[in-house]
Enzyme design. Structure first.
Site, PDB file in Angstrom:
ATOM      1  N   GLU A 148     -11.569  -8.890   0.896  1.00  0.00           N
ATOM      2  CA  GLU A 148     -11.443  -7.791   1.842  1.00  0.00           C
ATOM      3  C   GLU A 148     -12.556  -6.814   1.525  1.00  0.00           C
ATOM      4  OE1 GLU A 148      -8.997  -3.989   1.890  1.00  0.00           O
ATOM      5  OE2 GLU A 148      -7.672  -5.392   2.932  1.00  0.00           O
ATOM      6  N   CYS A 202      -9.841   1.228   2.686  1.00  0.00           N
ATOM      7  CA  CYS A 202     -10.627   0.302   3.507  1.00  0.00           C
ATOM      8  C   CYS A 202     -10.165   0.282   4.959  1.00  0.00           C
ATOM      9  CB  CYS A 202     -10.545  -1.103   2.922  1.00  0.00           C
ATOM     10  SG  CYS A 202     -11.338  -1.302   1.328  1.00  0.00           S
TER      11      CYS A 202
END
Length: 514
Positions: A256, A290
């Site tokens: 990720e 994120c």
């Protein structure tokens, strides 16, 4: 920060660390608390030469762990779940001390890991159970698919969520029968040791979950050379490097990475609810998330209503250091993050952007305090337009309709998370389906999608590869093996016979020959 606050926070952090971990390995390298700047402790740095031995030890323990029944793994993982919640106050203190995040953001980590632990404890055996599939020749061929643990998983995690990203990725690997060698970020190693301690208190074998401490430039390559799979969370630039190394070693890789996430406020959205949702989505964990929002596209018909409502809420946020729930946002983690946020805002202002809220440092809010910031008039030549800020900064854009909002939201190399606010769920889902991201939340900023643990979570484009959560989040830590058993005669028929046979199969309902 006042001296008495520093003293209090340091005392609470040290008590938490002692209760969670006890004695730590002694070393010469100092690690400091982001909240107070004080020394947390000294740890030894792992050298590249030590990595092979660490993986060898993990592999030895894993060979025994892989034989452990799922029922026993489940018992240990649920014990970890309970220990996590029993020690939540100490974990919150340690997380805040080490990262400077607000307590509400720290609690999100505890809750997230508990949800993950419960999900995989209860579902790992079903998700990894042997599957019967259709054989080459119905009746005569039996085929089954088996899931086997890869071996030792190398996990590399960042500093922004040192509990969530350490524990959640590791626990899925452990439930699949693997061992884990973890490299936490050098700014947040102590939470990782707390996770290790809780795993072992829950009954996981010592050596099954091991920690290496040091720079990625030193440990990354030897970890990839010895790992059977690599899980990485961090920047896209670093992710590319790790992917190249994993590819050369023919090792599976999941990541990720970065995001420049967009939120769309449709014409029919409830302005008050959308403003509250956008606030949380933009400034949770001081924007150091994120999947947080950095771009908001607002329909022109409600621009004049939404923007003032949103700005009022931003200006009313309580920002500062506190080891309780009295603040909405804490300071940033370090000087580097503060400098990047300042540079993005200053560059935007110099090139014509307007600051509607924030835009300045907050020295009283911690050693790296910065005000939650809202910008308008952001254009393509500004750094904040396309680069990930990873801080408490969000830009507002006026759009004429859904089509323009979708086009602009997709005009990025990233594709991690998005959010749509609307009065019509059907219309919101239709917009969501056109967004080029791995996750979209309708009438939520990020928590609904992230918290749906049974669904896969990951990025597209430059934001990631593969997934965490759901069946995909545990099966990626396994190799699949097909065992096909042929009855009576081997598969060797004359071409005319096989042709006739295939024509017959074409007419048989699939549920019969599955």
């Amino acid at each position: 920060m006042k001296p008495n606050q520093v003293k209090e926070f340091d005392a609470r952090g040290r008590r938490a660390l002692e209760k969670l971990v006890g004695e730590l390995p002694a070393g010469d390298t100092e690690f400091r608390a982001a909240l107070t700047g004080s020394v947390i402790g000294k740890l030894p740095l792992t050298t590249g030469e030590q990595v092979p031995e660490i993986f060898a030890r993990a592999r030895e323990v894993q060979s025994m762990w892989a034989q452990t029944p799922f029922s026993e793994r489940r018992t240990k993982m649920l014990a970890f779940h309970d220990l996590l919640l029993d020690h939540r106050h100490e974990l919150l203190d340690l997380l805040q001390w080490e990262t400077a995040k607000a307590r509400a953001s720290a609690f999100e980590e505890v809750a997230d890991v508990a949800i993950n632990a419960r999900y995989y404890a209860r579902n790992a055996d079903k998700l990894l159970s042997t599957r019967k599939v259709g054989g080459a020749v119905p009746v005569l061929t039996k085929a089954r698919v088996y899931y086997k643990p890869k071996g030792v998983v190398g996990v590399i995690t960042p500093w922004n969520y040192p509990l969530t990203l350490v524990a959640s990725d590791a626990l899925a690997a452990l439930m699949a029968g693997n061992a884990v060698v973890l490299k936490p970020d050098s700014q947040t190693p102590f939470t990782a040791f707390a996770v290790q301690s809780l795993f072992e208190k829950a009954g996981f074998p010592p050596g099954l979950f091991q920690i290496v401490v040091g720079a990625g430039s030193v440990l990354g390559t030897p970890m990839i050379e010895h790992a059977d799979y690599v899980m990485f969370t961090g920047s896209t630039a670093t992710g590319r490097t790790i992917a190249e190394q994993a590819g050369r070693n023919l090792v599976g890789f999941s990541a990720e990475m970065g995001g420049k996430n967009a939120l769309i406020v449709r014409r029919d959205a409830h302005v008050g609810k959308a403003a509250v949702g956008a606030l949380r989505a933009s400034f949770s964990n001081s924007g150091q998330l994120c999947i947080s929002i950095e771009r908001i596209y607002v329909h022109t018909d409600i621009w004049d209503e939404f923007v003032p409502a949103f700005v009022r809420k931003v200006k009313s946020m309580r920002v500062g250091p506190a080891m309780d729930f009295s603040t909405d946002m804490g300071p940033l983690i370090n000087q580097s993050q503060l400098d990047k946020v300042k540079a993005h805002v200053d560059d935007a202002v110099a090139k014509g952007a307007t600051v509607l809220a924030g835009g300045q440092e907050l020295p009283d809010a911690g050693q790296f305090g910065y005000a939650p910031t809202v910008l308008t008039g952001v254009t393509a030549e500004m750094d904040v337009f396309a680069e990930e800020t990873f801080g408490p900064v969000v830009s507002l854009y006026r759009v004429a309709d859904d089509a323009e909002a979708i086009e602009l939201a997709n005009a990025t190399d990233y594709g991690l998370n998005a959010s749509v606010w609307t009065g019509s769920l059907a219309a919101g889902e239709a917009v969501a389906a056109q967004l080029e991201t791995g996750m979209v939340n309708v009438n939520e900023g990020y928590a609904a999608g992230w918290g749906s643990i049974g669904a896969p979570n990951g990025g597209v484009k430059d934001s990631g590869m593969a997934h965490r959560h759901g069946p995909e989040g545990i099966r990626k830590y396994c190799d699949m093996q097909t065992i096909a058993t042929q009855r009576l005669v081997p598969i060797k028929f004359p071409a005319p016979v096989m042709t006739a046979f295939l024509k017959v199969l074409r007419r048989v309902p699939p549920q019969i020959i599955k």
